[in-house]
Structure formats: C-alpha cells, structure tokens
Write a protein that holds these residues in place. Structure first.
Motif, short mmCIF file in Angstrom:
data_model
loop_
_atom_site.label_atom_id
_atom_site.label_comp_id
_atom_site.label_asym_id
_atom_site.label_seq_id
_atom_site.Cartn_x
_atom_site.Cartn_y
_atom_site.Cartn_z
N ARG A 1 -9.68 3.69 -34.82
CA ARG A 1 -8.35 4.19 -34.49
C ARG A 1 -7.30 3.54 -35.40
O ARG A 1 -7.41 2.36 -35.73
N TYR B 1 -3.24 4.61 -35.18
CA TYR B 1 -2.22 5.60 -34.88
C TYR B 1 -0.93 4.93 -34.42
O TYR B 1 -0.89 3.75 -34.05
N LYS C 1 0.68 11.00 -30.27
CA LYS C 1 0.01 10.08 -31.20
C LYS C 1 -0.16 10.77 -32.55
O LYS C 1 -0.53 11.95 -32.61
N LYS D 1 -5.14 8.35 -36.81
CA LYS D 1 -6.59 8.50 -36.63
C LYS D 1 -6.95 8.06 -35.22
O LYS D 1 -6.44 7.06 -34.72
N ASN D 2 -7.86 8.80 -34.59
CA ASN D 2 -8.28 8.47 -33.23
C ASN D 2 -9.72 8.92 -33.03
O ASN D 2 -10.29 9.61 -33.88
N GLU E 1 -1.81 14.43 -31.58
CA GLU E 1 -2.36 14.46 -30.23
C GLU E 1 -1.25 14.30 -29.20
O GLU E 1 -0.38 13.43 -29.33
N GLN F 1 -5.45 18.03 -28.91
CA GLN F 1 -5.58 17.28 -30.17
C GLN F 1 -5.97 18.22 -31.29
O GLN F 1 -6.79 19.13 -31.11
#
Length: 355
Positions: free
Chosen positions: A99, A101, A113, A116-117, A154, A168
């Motif tokens: 992650r 973000y 958000k 990257k997740n 997201e 997302q």
C-alpha cells in the motif's frame, strides 16, 4: 489572530510505525522436484508468511477541523526468513509493495484514497475462516482473490443502518483507451465494488470485480477475469461461522487449448474460542473448473494461541484432494500442485508478533 489560533489547535496530527513479523516451519508432501526428473518429494522449509504477511508500515492522520481528516499509509510486505522483498514473499519487489496511498475522510462523507492499495476483492478476508492463511480461500482460485492494485481511486461510503460500500478503480493508463494497459503493463484497468451489511453478530458481503489484461480483455480465469464473491459470517458467543461462494469467468479465454473459462468455488468453516487465548480454526473448500479441468477439495484445521495481544503461536495443517484432471496446490504460494490427480498433505507452525 484568535481565530487563526483556534484553527491551528484543531489541526492535530499523528504518525505511527506498525508491523508484523511471522516465521516458522513448513512441511508438504508431493512437491515437484527441481532436478528435472518430473517426480515429487516431501519438502521442509522455513515458513515466512503462511499464517499472515510479514510487513512494516507507516501511517498518519491530520485533523483538518470540521470532522475532516487527511491521512496517508505506506506499507511493505517482506519475507521474514530472508528479509527481502522477494523469495518466499509474494507481494512484489517494490519498496511499498502492498500500500502507498493518501486520502481524506469524514464521518458524514466517507473516505477517498488515491495511490496503491490491495485490490478490492481482498475483502474476502472477512469471509475466510483462516484469515487468508496459505491454506485458505486463495488456494483453489490460485491467488485470484488477493492481488494488489496500482493507480487506484477508491471511495468508501459512511455506514447507514448497517450498510456500507466501497468502489475502486485501478487505471490502466493506456493512451486512447479506458480499458487497456499502458506500455510494458501486464494489466489493463481493474474495477470493483464491495458491499457489506452488519447487524449484531451477522455480517453479509458481496464483491464484484473485473481485472483486464493489457489488451482490455478477460483471457485467464485465474488472473484476468470477472469475479463474484458472496458470503457471510455469524457469531454466537464463542462460535463464529463462515459461508462463502466465488465465481470466476474469463469470456475471452482460448478454451480450445483446454483451459477453463469458468470456475466455481465454495467454502464453509468456523472459529471457536475455547478461551480468550486459545482459538480453533476449521474449514472445507471445494472447486470445480469447466472444460475438463476437474474438481478438488481442500480441508484445513488450525490452532491460534495468543501469548499476549501482540504475540501469537499458530499451527495450521491440511490436505488437498485433487480429482483426476485437477492440479491445485495445498499452499497458495504455488499456482499448481504436484501434477494432475496428485494429492498433497502438510502444514506449518510458527510465531507471529505484531507491533
């Protein structure tokens, strides 16, 4: 001047370093040998992330006033037995491979958000009796339900009457296309929706997502495909029960070559807290794949013993029973097992410490 001081006092912030280290020993039968003989053997290895991902992260929030907060999170998964971002680690080799973000949140407006997740279908964690151990929901779909996602936008709604939702998208970033991937990118755009309803001990979830290949198509049922997950949990006193269903479809797959374009995955299980420190885990999984690719059953049992709120001893074991045409692995770090119709048995034990 006084108004400015009041605003400055409202803007408090905090930064936290957190993480988890998981390590132990793993044993499994009928693992393909690496000598080119085409035979299998029993493997004993150091266990790195079998119970859960070893990770380290930094997260922070700032109170912007009026019930609005800014936040960030940077998180890296690693293999504890090597200390590296590769080897037995499956998160990838980027510095922040899980992650990275930044976002804004409000109790009345929800949260946004950017960065990257984990991909949205990782919400299957809430439906997995094992907590997504390496013998768990990922095995019979070869990791399709736990990938990451880059270039993410997201949004999560506030909770209304027990209902909540997250949407997302992971942008493919190809010029002239909303669905294809950019230069040297394996994937195109990824999209997903996750719905949840919670009421006392009941929790119901529905997840729908799509992962496109670089050309914007659905060509691999275990990788670039359409996915539906439905399930729920119910907790009664010391017992928590789990039920789940997962469907994968790849309408653009080349089925003439014998690969499947549809997979159905079912599971049920339970956690039982014998004491506040001692928990039993049990689950059964079943999968069937079309186009002559057969079916398989996975059985898992485990024990979690909490020495403290931060330190856990774990034991997990199971057996993969493949049908004549099926080739699934007992553990989720391998895309295939020991060969069509080959069964595998094994397990792991170790220590997990969180901080």
């Amino acid at each position: 001047m006084g108004a400015f001081s009041a605003q400055a006092q409202a803007q408090t912030s905090s930064v936290t370093i957190y993480g988890r280290v998981v390590a132990g020993v793993d044993i499994m039968t009928n693992v393909p040998k690496t000598d080119g003989s085409g035979t299998t053997g029993t493997r004993i290895r150091a266990a790195s992330n079998q119970w859960g991902t070893s990770m380290i992260g930094v997260k922070g929030t700032e109170d912007l006033g009026g019930g609005t907060n800014a936040f960030f999170l940077l998180e890296s998964g690693f293999g504890s037995t090597t200390g590296g971002l590769n080897g037995t680690d499956i998160n990838g080799t980027s510095l922040f491979n899980r992650r990275s973000y930044v976002g804004l949140s409000s109790a009345n407006a929800g949260s946004l958000k950017l960065g990257k997740n984990l991909f949205i279908n990782n919400d299957v964690w809430f439906l997995d009796p094992t907590g997504q151990q390496w013998i768990g929901t990922a095995n019979l779909v070869r990791g399709r339900n736990w990938p990451g996602a880059s270039n993410v936008i997201e949004y999560t709604t506030p909770t209304f009457g027990g209902f909540g939702a997250t949407v997302q998208t992971s942008l493919g970033e190809a010029a002239g296309s909303f669905s294809k991937g950019g230069t040297s990118t394996k994937y195109g755009r990824k999209d997903g929706l996750s719905l949840v309803y919670q009421n006392n001990g009941l929790e119901l979830r529905g997840i729908y997502d799509v992962i496109r290949d670089a050309n914007g198509r659905y060509t691999d049922v275990y990788d670039t495909s359409k996915e539906l997950i439905l399930g729920g949990t119910y907790k009664i006193d010391k017992l928590k029960m789990f039920l789940g269903y997962e469907n994968l479809r790849a309408p653009d797959a080349n089925t003439a070559s014998g690969v499947p374009d549809r997979v159905n995955h079912y599971w049920l299980g339970a956690n039982y807290d014998v004491t506040p420190q001692f928990q039993l885990v049990g689950s059964v999984f079943h999968v069937n794949a079309n186009n002559g690719n057969g079916s398989a059953n996975l059985f898992m049992a485990g024990v979690n013993y909490f020495l403290s709120k931060r330190t856990l001893l774990y034991v997990g074991g199971g057996t993969m029973r493949n049908g004549n045409n099926a080739n699934y692995s007992l553990e989720a770090d391998s895309s295939t097992g020991g060969g069509k119709g080959t069964n595998q048995t094994g397990g792991y034990f170790g220590i997990a410490h969180s901080f």
